[in-house]
Design a protein around this motif. Structure first.
Motif, PDB file in Angstrom:
ATOM      1  N   GLU A 181      27.601  28.896  82.874  1.00  0.00           N
ATOM      2  CA  GLU A 181      27.063  27.575  82.552  1.00  0.00           C
ATOM      3  C   GLU A 181      26.469  27.508  81.151  1.00  0.00           C
ATOM      4  O   GLU A 181      26.575  26.496  80.472  1.00  0.00           O
ATOM      5  CB  GLU A 181      25.991  27.173  83.577  1.00  0.00           C
ATOM      6  N   ASP A 182      25.809  28.558  80.711  1.00  0.00           N
ATOM      7  CA  ASP A 182      25.093  28.513  79.437  1.00  0.00           C
ATOM      8  C   ASP A 182      25.885  29.106  78.273  1.00  0.00           C
ATOM      9  O   ASP A 182      25.398  29.126  77.141  1.00  0.00           O
ATOM     10  CB  ASP A 182      23.753  29.250  79.574  1.00  0.00           C
ATOM     11  N   GLY A 183      27.098  29.611  78.541  1.00  0.00           N
ATOM     12  CA  GLY A 183      27.930  30.171  77.484  1.00  0.00           C
ATOM     13  C   GLY A 183      27.337  31.409  76.855  1.00  0.00           C
ATOM     14  O   GLY A 183      27.529  31.668  75.659  1.00  0.00           O
ATOM     15  N   LEU A 184      26.618  32.203  77.640  1.00  0.00           N
ATOM     16  CA  LEU A 184      25.979  33.419  77.116  1.00  0.00           C
ATOM     17  C   LEU A 184      26.924  34.605  77.251  1.00  0.00           C
ATOM     18  O   LEU A 184      27.609  34.757  78.256  1.00  0.00           O
ATOM     19  CB  LEU A 184      24.679  33.701  77.876  1.00  0.00           C
ATOM     20  N   SER A 185      26.936  35.460  76.241  1.00  0.00           N
ATOM     21  CA  SER A 185      27.768  36.663  76.274  1.00  0.00           C
ATOM     22  C   SER A 185      27.044  37.785  77.002  1.00  0.00           C
ATOM     23  O   SER A 185      25.869  37.659  77.357  1.00  0.00           O
ATOM     24  CB  SER A 185      28.089  37.103  74.842  1.00  0.00           C
ATOM     25  N   SER A 186      27.746  38.906  77.191  1.00  0.00           N
ATOM     26  CA  SER A 186      27.145  40.082  77.832  1.00  0.00           C
ATOM     27  C   SER A 186      25.937  40.589  77.038  1.00  0.00           C
ATOM     28  O   SER A 186      24.921  40.978  77.610  1.00  0.00           O
ATOM     29  CB  SER A 186      28.179  41.208  77.953  1.00  0.00           C
TER      30      SER A 186
END
Length: 324
Positions: A181-186
């Motif tokens: 949902e937030d487009g966060l990477s690893s």
């Protein structure tokens, strides 16, 4: 990390799953080796999180890693992820102090049972028969193996079972949802997780009495070169495991991460009988572990087949709509 934003390729998905499987398997043995000499599990987890935060921070400064700027809004959203992550790892490390590796892995294979129970509570409906039977087989294997476990440790068993609850019913689902949902990477998830973990972990090591005694013990232990090497490997592997777990969950799904965790246990169980002092063998224990392993593999196959049927069903539904 740009590939994570769109639809991942088969190679990327397989790489993420394979990397997580190898890192997860190695981490069990590395942590067990450290805890055999250094029993302060919460201090070990704190050190791993400090190492992760520092590596990402300085890595960005040296342009070796890339992450988004810190956001208070994202931090608030990811706080539950961090709390459940630390509960999961904290209880897992505590269990490793008293439970041998084959039994630890067998108990961790109860993750599908937690998924099943969680799904029923949330009203997801009745799962397929094969999934239900494989989960029952896995749970029965744990019970049989426990009856033949010469080194049975009730406290360790309880810690491992609690870790299962936090890992599956809360943590992996939250990671998958947050990342998507937030487009966060690893790397983003790792950085937020490590930063948010530290106040919670500092409070725990003080409240439980580990600190400052654990630091004096650590300084004595690091005189030994062999322990220092194992500790360093543990800190590095903590970072690698965090990255591959977040990566696998975002690129694939929480279900894939769970299935990989079950399958890598087949190799880990076998190695656990001979590495780090081995395990005293009992026929009942071995029988239970075989049943548990079979149940885990069966579950993975059943879930894979279930997932394959879903696109076909969607395709048939679309065709039927087109004929109307």
């Amino acid at each position: 990390m740009g590939a994570e934003a769109g639809e991942p390729s088969s190679f990327l998905s397989l790489s993420a799953a394979f990397s997580y499987g190898v890192a997860s398997m190695a981490m069990v043995f590395v942590n067990k080796a450290v805890l055999m000499q250094y029993a302060n599990s919460m201090t070990l987890l704190t050190l791993q999180q400090i190492a992760t935060a520092l590596l990402i921070h300085f890595g960005q400064g040296l342009r070796m890693s890339k992450r988004k700027d810190f956001s208070l809004a994202n931090a608030k959203k990811l706080l539950p992820v961090s709390l459940f992550y630390n509960a999961n790892v904290g209880f897992a490390l505590a269990s490793l102090k008293g439970v041998n590796i084959p039994m630890y892995i067998a108990i961790k294979r109860l993750t599908p049972l937690a998924v099943l129970v969680g799904g029923c509570i949330r009203g997801k409906g009745k799962p397929p028969t094969q999934v239900t039977l494989s989960v029952i087989c896995t749970a029965a294997g744990v019970l049989i193996a426990a009856l033949g476990d010469f080194s049975f440790d009730l406290y360790g068993y309880c810690m491992a079972i609690t870790s299962v609850f936090f890992q599956v019913t809360m943590y992996l689902v939250l990671v998958e949802k947050s990342g998507a949902e937030d487009g966060l990477s690893s790397v983003d998830l790792m950085f937020y997780n490590s930063l948010l973990s530290l106040p919670f972990l500092f409070f725990l090591i003080i409240a439980t009495g580990e600190f400052p005694h654990s630091l004096s013990v650590l300084s004595e232990k690091t005189v030994s070169l062999s322990f220092s090497v194992i500790l360093l490997v543990s800190l590095v592997m903590g970072i690698v495991l965090n990255f591959t777990m977040f990566w696998c969950t975002i690129v694939n799904s929480a279900l894939t991460t769970t299935i990989v965790g079950v399958l890598k246990g087949v190799v880990s169980t076998t190695l656990g009988f001979v590495l780090l002092g081995g395990v005293e063998v009992h026929a009942l224990n071995v029988t239970g572990l075989v049943i548990n392993t079979f149940g885990g593999v069966w579950y993975s196959y059943a879930k894979y087949m279930q997932k394959k049927k879903i696109p076909r069903k969607i395709e048939r539904d679309e065709e039927s709509r087109g004929h109307k």
